[in-house]
Design an enzyme around this catalytic site. Structure first.
Site, short mmCIF file in Angstrom:
data_model
loop_
_atom_site.label_atom_id
_atom_site.label_comp_id
_atom_site.label_asym_id
_atom_site.label_seq_id
_atom_site.Cartn_x
_atom_site.Cartn_y
_atom_site.Cartn_z
N ASN A 1 -4.21 9.74 10.39
CA ASN A 1 -5.35 8.85 10.70
C ASN A 1 -6.67 9.62 10.62
O ASN A 1 -6.99 10.38 11.52
CB ASN A 1 -5.17 8.22 12.08
N GLY A 19 3.71 -5.38 12.86
CA GLY A 19 3.93 -4.30 11.90
C GLY A 19 3.41 -2.95 12.36
O GLY A 19 3.59 -1.94 11.66
N TYR A 48 0.83 -1.21 0.00
CA TYR A 48 0.00 0.00 0.00
C TYR A 48 0.87 1.26 0.00
O TYR A 48 0.66 2.18 -0.79
CB TYR A 48 -0.90 -0.03 1.24
N ARG A 102 -0.07 -5.54 17.51
CA ARG A 102 -0.37 -5.98 16.15
C ARG A 102 0.92 -5.99 15.34
O ARG A 102 1.66 -5.00 15.35
CB ARG A 102 -1.36 -4.97 15.54
#
Ligand code: UD2
Length: 315
Positions: free
Chosen positions: A176, A276, A147, A274
């Site tokens: 974000n 990464g 991505y 999580r």
């Protein structure tokens, strides 16, 4: 703000960010065409403006459709993309066909049809997990997912189209983004949408890691503001801009704010970090302030309140 154009194309205009942009353009009296294949977008997002726009269900990979909708437009806002990082990790090739080749087709249609300016949606993902904070546009990118590579490639193409063909291009690196219309249904949806739904359903959220990780959350209407400024300002052309707030909040702090809004007393559950995940993310928005006059208008508390009201009324 007075817009210097009347006819605009918004690719991905039925999506989370695109639909807010379309509403704003219609509010400014623009003649708007939306091109969206509805893979992740949703017509319900356009309910308030559906009879004031031209909606075309179609793909940015389809040259003929692209040509048809681009003709006569002055500005293109290009937001159509495979937006899930995870999806691009699962299928780097298919996602590149949309995110890279699709974008190249959009730029090329713009060139061929004499469109004045293309505003492209990029991402803070291009910075990877470089430790320097805040992230500024002059830092060397370090993409860590297909991505991010795809978004960075688009930035390079945009710059090239500006230099080679004189097409005005502006790339916006979103941090974000949150707000109404964000789909909370996948585990990889934005954390604010997930936490809001949990709070409404009186379920404890899952926080990955100790919750000390921080993010620069920017309200979707401020992202719209950045797009309109990017389409309008002379000095923006050929450049890349961060779009954030220059403030950050921890994920623990975020849950506290949302739980308070919802009157939910449940403590968060914690799970392993999580894989990464980056630890901290914070934008420098100096360039956008100086060259675009960008200034986030919505405080985090106000943005959360508006977003929560939307989820509560039944997203
Ligand atoms: C954002 C972008 C992503 C990419 C990336 C680049 C969004 C939605 N995603 O990913 O597209 O640009 O930045 O760095 O803007 N979290 C929890 N519990 C949950 C969900 C998330 O603890 O149920 C944590 C997660 O581990 C992370 C933080 O919240 O530390 C933000 O997660 P996110 O998925 O909303 O966004 P991010 O920054 O990973």
């Amino acid at each position: 703000m007075a817009l210097k154009f009347r006819k605009a194309l918004v690719t991905g205009g039925a999506g989370f960010i695109g639909s807010h942009l379309v509403e704003a353009l219609v509010g400014h009296g623009c003649d708007v065409t939306v091109l969206d294949n509805l893979a992740s977008g949703n017509l319900a997002n356009l309910a308030r403006v559906q009879d004031k726009i031209t909606f075309v269900k179609g793909d940015i990979k389809d040259d003929r459709t692209l040509s048809r909708v681009a003709k006569g437009c002055e500005v293109v806002f290009h937001l159509a993309a495979v937006v899930s990082v995870t999806q691009t990790v699962k299928d780097p090739v298919l996602s590149a066909l949309v995110n890279e080749m699709g974008t190249l087709r959009v730029l090329d249609a713009a060139r061929k049809h004499g469109i004045r300016r293309v505003v492209l949606s990029s991402s803070s993902a291009v910075y990877g997990d470089a430790p320097q904070l805040p992230k500024s546009e002059s830092m060397t990118p370090a993409p860590m997912s297909p991505y991010a590579v795809q978004k960075l490639t688009n930035e390079y193409y945009a710059e090239l189209y500006h230099r080679l063909y004189g097409l005005e291009t502006v790339c916006l690196r979103y941090f974000n983004v949150y707000g109404p219309h964000q789909d909370p249904s996948s585990p990889y949806s934005g954390v604010i949408s997930i936490f809001m739904l949990r709070a409404i359903n009186d379920q404890a959220p899952l926080i990955y890691g100790d919750g000390g990780q921080t993010r620069d959350f920017v309200f979707v209407k401020d992202v719209v503001q950045a797009n309109l400024l990017a389409a309008t300002h002379e000095a923006a052309s050929g450049r890349v801009f961060n779009v954030g707030t220059s403030n950050s909040v921890s994920i623990n702090g975020l849950w506290e704010l949302i739980a308070r809004l919802a009157g939910c007393r449940l403590p968060a559950k914690h799970e392993a970090p999580r894989p990464g995940d980056i630890l901290h993310s914070l934008a420098s928005i100096q360039r956008a302030k100086e060259l675009l006059g960008f200034q986030p208008a919505i405080t985090f508390e106000e943005g959360l309140r508006q977003t929560f009201a939307w989820y509560r009324q039944g997203a």
